[in-house]
Every structure is written in C-alpha cells, then in structure tokens.
Write a protein that holds these residues in place. Structure first.
Motif, PDB file in Angstrom:
ATOM      1  N   PRO A   1       0.824  -1.220   0.000  1.00 19.64           N
ATOM      2  CA  PRO A   1       0.000   0.000   0.000  1.00 19.64           C
ATOM      3  C   PRO A   1       0.848   1.256   0.000  1.00 19.64           C
ATOM      4  N   GLY A   2       0.416   2.226  -0.784  1.00 19.50           N
ATOM      5  CA  GLY A   2       1.102   3.503  -0.829  1.00 19.50           C
ATOM      6  C   GLY A   2       2.249   3.560  -1.805  1.00 19.50           C
ATOM      7  N   THR A   3       2.520   2.445  -2.497  1.00 18.84           N
ATOM      8  CA  THR A   3       3.598   2.433  -3.485  1.00 18.84           C
ATOM      9  C   THR A   3       3.057   1.881  -4.800  1.00 18.84           C
ATOM     10  N   SER A   4       3.926   1.843  -5.795  1.00 15.68           N
ATOM     11  CA  SER A   4       3.567   1.282  -7.103  1.00 15.68           C
ATOM     12  C   SER A   4       4.157  -0.102  -7.277  1.00 15.68           C
ATOM     13  N   THR A   5       4.606  -0.717  -6.208  1.00 12.45           N
ATOM     14  CA  THR A   5       5.440  -1.896  -6.349  1.00 12.45           C
ATOM     15  C   THR A   5       4.912  -3.089  -5.582  1.00 12.45           C
ATOM     16  N   GLY A   6       5.663  -4.186  -5.654  1.00 12.44           N
ATOM     17  CA  GLY A   6       5.374  -5.359  -4.866  1.00 12.44           C
ATOM     18  C   GLY A   6       4.610  -6.434  -5.576  1.00 12.44           C
ATOM     19  N   LEU A   7       4.235  -6.216  -6.841  1.00 16.72           N
ATOM     20  CA  LEU A   7       3.386  -7.174  -7.524  1.00 16.72           C
ATOM     21  C   LEU A   7       3.555  -7.043  -9.027  1.00 16.72           C
ATOM     22  N   ILE A   8       3.704  -8.173  -9.712  1.00 21.96           N
ATOM     23  CA  ILE A   8       3.600  -8.169 -11.169  1.00 21.96           C
ATOM     24  C   ILE A   8       2.121  -8.258 -11.502  1.00 21.96           C
ATOM     25  N   HIS A   9       1.596  -7.247 -12.136  1.00 16.91           N
ATOM     26  CA  HIS A   9       0.173  -7.231 -12.439  1.00 16.91           C
ATOM     27  C   HIS A   9      -0.149  -8.008 -13.710  1.00 16.91           C
ATOM     28  N   SER A  10       0.746  -7.971 -14.676  1.00 15.64           N
ATOM     29  CA  SER A  10       0.526  -8.718 -15.914  1.00 15.64           C
ATOM     30  C   SER A  10       1.867  -8.977 -16.589  1.00 15.64           C
ATOM     31  N   VAL A  11       1.875  -9.991 -17.450  1.00 18.48           N
ATOM     32  CA  VAL A  11       3.082 -10.343 -18.198  1.00 18.48           C
ATOM     33  C   VAL A  11       2.718 -10.372 -19.681  1.00 18.48           C
ATOM     34  N   THR A  12       3.456  -9.632 -20.478  1.00 17.22           N
ATOM     35  CA  THR A  12       3.296  -9.697 -21.928  1.00 17.22           C
ATOM     36  C   THR A  12       4.645 -10.038 -22.549  1.00 17.22           C
ATOM     37  N   TYR A  13       4.590 -10.652 -23.704  1.00 20.01           N
ATOM     38  CA  TYR A  13       5.820 -11.044 -24.390  1.00 20.01           C
ATOM     39  C   TYR A  13       5.690 -10.730 -25.872  1.00 20.01           C
ATOM     40  N   THR A  14       6.816 -10.387 -26.469  1.00 18.62           N
ATOM     41  CA  THR A  14       6.869 -10.055 -27.888  1.00 18.62           C
ATOM     42  C   THR A  14       7.969 -10.884 -28.534  1.00 18.62           C
ATOM     43  N   ILE A  15       7.626 -11.602 -29.589  1.00 19.52           N
ATOM     44  CA  ILE A  15       8.603 -12.421 -30.304  1.00 19.52           C
ATOM     45  C   ILE A  15       9.029 -11.672 -31.562  1.00 19.52           C
ATOM     46  N   SER A  16      10.338 -11.470 -31.697  1.00 18.49           N
ATOM     47  CA  SER A  16      10.871 -10.680 -32.814  1.00 18.49           C
ATOM     48  C   SER A  16      11.935 -11.486 -33.544  1.00 18.49           C
ATOM     49  N   PRO A  17      11.856 -11.549 -34.872  1.00 17.38           N
ATOM     50  CA  PRO A  17      12.860 -12.289 -35.641  1.00 17.38           C
ATOM     51  C   PRO A  17      14.152 -11.487 -35.781  1.00 17.38           C
ATOM     52  N   GLN A  18      15.260 -12.133 -35.524  1.00 19.22           N
ATOM     53  CA  GLN A  18      16.552 -11.448 -35.559  1.00 19.22           C
ATOM     54  C   GLN A  18      16.903 -10.961 -36.956  1.00 19.22           C
ATOM     55  N   TYR A  19      16.456 -11.692 -37.992  1.00 20.72           N
ATOM     56  CA  TYR A  19      16.823 -11.340 -39.373  1.00 20.72           C
ATOM     57  C   TYR A  19      15.660 -10.702 -40.127  1.00 20.72           C
ATOM     58  N   GLY A  20      14.669 -10.224 -39.381  1.00 23.18           N
ATOM     59  CA  GLY A  20      13.546  -9.566 -40.002  1.00 23.18           C
ATOM     60  C   GLY A  20      12.497 -10.556 -40.496  1.00 23.18           C
ATOM     61  N   GLU A  21      11.500 -10.025 -41.181  1.00 23.75           N
ATOM     62  CA  GLU A  21      10.407 -10.848 -41.703  1.00 23.75           C
ATOM     63  C   GLU A  21      10.561 -11.021 -43.208  1.00 23.75           C
ATOM     64  N   ALA A  22      10.451 -12.287 -43.673  1.00 25.05           N
ATOM     65  CA  ALA A  22      10.468 -12.549 -45.112  1.00 25.05           C
ATOM     66  C   ALA A  22       9.172 -12.057 -45.737  1.00 25.05           C
ATOM     67  N   VAL A  23       8.070 -12.374 -45.119  1.00 26.04           N
ATOM     68  CA  VAL A  23       6.752 -11.797 -45.398  1.00 26.04           C
ATOM     69  C   VAL A  23       6.102 -11.598 -44.042  1.00 26.04           C
ATOM     70  N   ASN A  24       4.905 -11.062 -44.030  1.00 24.33           N
ATOM     71  CA  ASN A  24       4.259 -10.740 -42.761  1.00 24.33           C
ATOM     72  C   ASN A  24       4.139 -11.965 -41.858  1.00 24.33           C
ATOM     73  N   ASN A  25       4.672 -11.839 -40.616  1.00 20.28           N
ATOM     74  CA  ASN A  25       4.617 -12.878 -39.589  1.00 20.28           C
ATOM     75  C   ASN A  25       5.355 -14.156 -39.977  1.00 20.28           C
ATOM     76  N   VAL A  26       6.341 -14.023 -40.849  1.00 25.14           N
ATOM     77  CA  VAL A  26       7.201 -15.150 -41.223  1.00 25.14           C
ATOM     78  C   VAL A  26       8.648 -14.688 -41.032  1.00 25.14           C
ATOM     79  N   ALA A  27       9.385 -15.342 -40.139  1.00 25.52           N
ATOM     80  CA  ALA A  27      10.764 -14.960 -39.853  1.00 25.52           C
ATOM     81  C   ALA A  27      11.677 -15.335 -41.005  1.00 25.52           C
ATOM     82  N   ALA A  28      12.516 -14.393 -41.410  1.00 26.90           N
ATOM     83  CA  ALA A  28      13.499 -14.674 -42.458  1.00 26.90           C
ATOM     84  C   ALA A  28      14.593 -15.588 -41.916  1.00 26.90           C
TER      85      ALA A  28
END
Length: 366
Positions: free
Chosen positions: A267-294
């Motif tokens: 109480p009284g702070t912004s901390t102490g709890l992870i409220h949600s977890v999101t993740y982003t997957i990114s291709p190191q060599y870019g995309e060959a076409v949309n949502n396809v990793a090169a």
C-alpha cells in the motif's frame, strides 16, 4: 534437401520496481544537561527503519515510490539564547547530497529525489521544523542555502532569550530513478545531521540514518530453447504460402515462464506485484513476409522459405506484437508454458540448403 534448425532464444527484459517501510519509536530519555551549554538535546542518533528486502516489479516509470514514506519523531534541541537569532538546520551526508533531477510529492510539498549510490534508486527527504516560537513549518524539500549553507532550515527568529526549543521531523521514501537490472543493496548509512543555530551553528548534533534494504527485480525465468523444425524437400512446398507438412516430434516447443513471483501490492507504493506479463517475439533477421521470420543469410542457406509460429489452436502467432501471458496469477505467481509449433513457410522459389533462424522474446512486466 532443406535443412532444419530453428533456434528460439527468449531473453527477458526487466522492468523495475517495489516496497514497504516502517517508522521509528522515540528513544529520548533523561540526559545530562550541561548548564553552560548553549543548546542540548536528549535525542541519540536516529535510524529510520526500512524493510530488509523488497521484491520490485519491473517497468515502473522514474518517480514511482519504491517504499512507503517513513517518518521520524520530532527531534528537539533546547537552547538558551541571550537576545540571539535562534533556529535549526540540516546538512545532507554522503550520496544524499547529489540531486537526481526527479521530484515527488509529500503532504503537498514537492520533494527532490537524491542519490543513494545505487543506480536506479533514489531517496526523497522531506523536512518539517519546529521554530523557536513553537510553530511548525509546512513540509519542505531540501535546498542549499540559508545560514551556514544548510540543506534545509527552520525560520531564524531574532531577539530570542530564555529557554527556546527548536526541532525537526524527517520523512523519507525510496524512489525509482532509472533501470534496476539486477538485485542491489541500498546500504544503511547516515543521510543527514541536525544542528541548532544560535547566531551560528552550535553543538550538539543528532545524526539521522537509514537501515539497509535489498531490492530484487520480480521476473519469471525464461530459458533459451532450440527446436528442430524437420528436414524437407522442395516438393513439400507446392506453392507460395505452403507450410511444411507435420513430422512426428518436429517443430514443437513450449515457451516457458518459470517460477514467476506472486504476492500483493505494498500500500502507498507502485510496487510489490507483477500485475501482468506480456511477451513479444521478434525475428533477428527480419520478416520474409508478414509474420514469417526470415532465415539466417549466408552461403549454403536455403531460399524461398521462412519460419512461421503457430499457437495451440493452429493460429499464426503475430511477430513484433505484444501477447498477454494467458492465465497469469498476480497473487500466486507460478510456472506457465505457451505451446507453439514452428513450421517452414514458402515465400518464393525454393532452393535447397540450410534453414535456420533466431527469434528473441522480450518480456514486459507491469
């Protein structure tokens, strides 16, 4: 023949951030009062008690409180002026004398955040003074100036005689000032000293210090993984948009979020709890076409194909797009898995060769 390895390397990015705090009890007792002394105090050195350890949620913005405010008792000095100017002042000590450029609010006052010596963690110090006429000042932050170049001070009342009491009360909170990428100690030390003023600084002084506190970033463990997508012939991809056919035991992986912490907000702070977890997957060599990793380029590499990820429902996993970790419990934490399938995807004319790629998973904790 088209070769086979799809390397998947999740790498967590931490967000910072968490805490609590406690107060101190008055420890003043009978003390020796030298009748020849201009001023005396019955207060010994004071220590503001912080929690011994705090788990810090990631991704808090600079200026977020990492602890509750911890408030001292009123530390008083009794002075015997003879038609003198009387007041009390405070000097900062050590790292606390360095400003961070961040300010927070306490009881309506804007309080500068000062350094602690630990990157990412600062300390806000608020002061309230008791003047020689018995009045209390509003809470205030630190500033250099006034008599004897104090960092904070009470009104200096002239023409005072007889027994006059001056005092000061302190409130502190620890504050995020930047990234905290690993566990770190903010070690207890002296942050200030209080000293009365009777036409000049006079003895005695009372030191104010803090206890030590350990900050630990709250994150899940996300181990690296590699997956064998399989070995295929060019004929397995009859047209652009074709996916490699299923092969027993190939292309399956579980993205893991291990030992995620749980708990409740402080109480009284912004901390102490992870409220949600999101993740982003990114291709190191870019995309060959949309949502396809090169694929990884180079001599001997296959052409005309990329790698696509499918979720447990067979839907395409969007690349470079945040996804919410489904089912995550803030209260209980735990271990979670996201089942995925990696498949080759034809993007153009196919030539045989090695087919490998790397994707990175960035995890955001809020």
């Amino acid at each position: 023949m088209i070769a086979q390895r799809f390397s998947f390397r999740p790498a967590a990015w931490l967000r910072l951030i968490a805490l609590m705090a406690a107060g101190i009890a008055r420890t003043a007792s009978a003390c020796d009062q030298d009748p020849s002394a201009t001023c005396y105090s019955c207060w010994p050195p004071q220590s503001l008690t912080l929690p011994s350890g705090v788990s810090v949620a990631a991704d808090l913005p600079p200026g977020a409180l990492l602890t509750q405010w911890v408030t001292s008792q009123l530390v008083e000095f009794v002075c015997r002026p003879q038609n003198n100017t009387v007041g009390i002042g405070m000097y900062l000590s050590g790292d606390a004398s360095v400003r961070t450029g961040i300010e927070v609010s306490y009881n309506g006052a804007s309080i500068p955040v000062l350094a602690t010596g630990v990157p990412g963690v600062g300390i806000a110090i608020a002061m309230q003074f008791e003047s020689a006429d018995g009045s209390r000042t509003a809470w205030q932050g630190t500033q250099r100036g006034g008599p004897m170049n104090y960092d904070a001070w009470s009104p200096m009342l002239a023409g005072q005689s007889g027994s006059k009491t001056v005092g000061a009360q302190t409130a502190i909170a620890l504050v995020k000032t930047g990234p905290l990428m690993s566990s770190a100690w903010v070690r207890g030390n002296q942050i200030m000293l209080l000293q009365p003023y009777v036409d000049a600084v006079v003895p005695p002084t009372v030191d104010i210090s803090t206890t030590s506190i350990m900050f630990t970033p709250m994150t899940c463990t996300t181990p690296d993984q590699s997956v064998d997508v399989g070995t295929f012939s060019a004929s397995d991809f009859p047209a652009v948009g074709s996916l490699s056919p299923p092969q027993a035991g190939k292309g399956m992986l579980n993205v893991q979020f291990l030992n995620c912490p749980g708990g409740s907000d402080d109480p009284g702070t912004s901390t102490g709890l992870i409220h949600s977890v999101t993740y982003t997957i990114s291709p190191q060599y870019g995309e060959a076409v949309n949502n396809v990793a090169a694929l990884q380029p180079g001599a001997g590499s296959a052409t005309g194909i990329g790698v696509q990820l499918l979720n447990a429902a067979g839907k395409v996993v969007p690349l470079n797009t945040p996804q919410t970790l489904s089912g995550y419990s803030s209260l209980f934490g735990g271990t979670y898995q996201v089942p995925l399938t990696a498949r080759f995807y034809r993007t153009g004319p196919v030539t045989p060769g090695n087919a490998s790629t790397v994707m990175t998973m960035t995890v955001l904790y809020q």
